[in-house]
Design an enzyme around this catalytic site. Structure first.
Site, PDB file in Angstrom:
ATOM      1  N   SER A 179       0.375   2.211   9.005  1.00  0.00           N
ATOM      2  CA  SER A 179       0.830   1.025   8.265  1.00  0.00           C
ATOM      3  C   SER A 179       1.880   1.366   7.213  1.00  0.00           C
ATOM      4  CB  SER A 179      -0.367   0.327   7.597  1.00  0.00           C
ATOM      5  OG  SER A 179      -1.000   1.194   6.673  1.00  0.00           O
ATOM      6  N   LYS A 186       1.105  13.190   2.369  1.00  0.00           N
ATOM      7  CA  LYS A 186       2.402  12.551   2.134  1.00  0.00           C
ATOM      8  C   LYS A 186       3.380  13.454   1.378  1.00  0.00           C
ATOM      9  CE  LYS A 186       1.200   7.646   2.228  1.00  0.00           C
ATOM     10  NZ  LYS A 186       1.220   6.380   1.460  1.00  0.00           N
ATOM     11  N   CYS A 211      -0.019  -5.057  -2.856  1.00  0.00           N
ATOM     12  CA  CYS A 211       0.775  -5.028  -1.628  1.00  0.00           C
ATOM     13  C   CYS A 211      -0.130  -5.056  -0.398  1.00  0.00           C
ATOM     14  CB  CYS A 211       1.654  -3.783  -1.597  1.00  0.00           C
ATOM     15  SG  CYS A 211       3.092  -3.885  -2.699  1.00  0.00           S
ATOM     16  N   LEU A 235       4.553   3.196   7.831  1.00  0.00           N
ATOM     17  CA  LEU A 235       5.836   3.490   8.462  1.00  0.00           C
ATOM     18  C   LEU A 235       6.803   2.313   8.452  1.00  0.00           C
ATOM     19  CD1 LEU A 235       4.591   5.649  11.463  1.00  0.00           C
ATOM     20  CD2 LEU A 235       5.241   6.375   9.171  1.00  0.00           C
ATOM     21  N   GLY A 265       6.455   3.746  -0.560  1.00  0.00           N
ATOM     22  CA  GLY A 265       7.577   2.852  -0.377  1.00  0.00           C
ATOM     23  C   GLY A 265       8.690   3.067  -1.375  1.00  0.00           C
ATOM     24  N   ASP A 302       1.054   3.219  -6.923  1.00  0.00           N
ATOM     25  CA  ASP A 302       0.620   1.827  -6.791  1.00  0.00           C
ATOM     26  C   ASP A 302      -0.633   1.526  -7.599  1.00  0.00           C
ATOM     27  OD1 ASP A 302      -1.210   3.232  -5.317  1.00  0.00           O
ATOM     28  OD2 ASP A 302      -0.768   2.271  -3.404  1.00  0.00           O
TER      29      ASP A 302
END
Length: 239
Positions: free
Chosen positions: A68, A85, A188, A70, A40, A129
């Protein structure tokens, strides 16, 4: 280095920008920037750094694109579900700006790999994260005297800062004490995050990186910029 006619047209708005100009664009073209985490926060960072003309853009992520992701990770597509990624994001960046050398690092960034990886770059953006990963990255950046632009988001709120002890700023531990663990921070995955929030913070991370590279303005060293999405307010505090 001289820009080609095509590059001059591409970066025309930078070249005429007072305080940026040809010198700033040359600095970007010579810079090597590593983005850790193509999620993100990394997505808008990657997009704007590639668009701006950073000479070498490294992207590190060992995760695979999931459906999830996107809702907020804008450098990935439905067709890329299941791809690594870093490789997916590298394809996006290359398509956006073929003048940028893009390197995908698909191995996990940990205590064994961080220092050697970061040593190849001038500046790091951390959008990971995991507090454990962030701590390892911060320690490697401090040891190598590399500026670290760090952002974080959850639900409707986000923040960012720059760790640069070699430039007189506080260390990572001043904001995240050694006893802090991932379980102490909001998740998150459990609490959710509004998609555009990652764009706000990730874009600001790219902004701070460009400011550092081009020596523009006052970077967020020793300051945390906080965004309250619900109230549409920015605030900051020193640490």
């Amino acid at each position: 280095m001289a820009f080609s006619a095509q590059e001059s047209r591409r970066y025309a708005r930078h070249l005429v920008l007072k305080g940026m100009g040809g010198g700033g664009q040359q600095a970007l073209a010579q810079a090597k920037v590593l983005v850790i985490g193509a999620g993100g926060l990394g997505s808008p960072g990657i997009a704007y750094l590639a668009a701006a003309g950073v000479g070498t853009l490294g992207i590190a992520d060992n995760d695979a694109v999931a459906v999830s992701n996107l809702q907020r990770q804008i450098v990935h597509s439905t067709a890329g579900i299941g791809l690594n990624k870093a490789q997916s994001a590298a394809g996006f960046a290359t398509a956006l700006n073929p003048h940028v050398a893009v390197i995908a690092h698909t191995a996990r960034v940990d205590a064994d790999t961080a220092k050697a990886l970061i040593a190849e770059y001038h500046l790091v953006l951390d959008g990971s994260d995991s507090l454990a990963t962030r701590r390892v990255v911060a320690a490697a950046c401090a040891a190598l005297a590399k500026p670290l632009v760090a952002g974080a988001v959850t639900m409707f709120d986000g923040q960012l800062t720059i760790f640069a002890p070699h430039l007189g700023g506080p260390r990572f531990e001043a904001l995240y004490p050694p006893e802090a663990e991932d379980g102490d921070l909001p998740s998150c995955e459990a609490n959710g995050v509004l998609g555009p929030l990652t764009g706000v913070i990730g874009t600001l991370m790219a902004m701070e990186a460009i400011k550092l590279i081009c020596a523009i303005g006052e970077p967020l060293i020793g300051r945390v910029l906080v965004y309250n999405g619900k109230a549409a307010r920015f605030s900051e505090f020193n640490y």
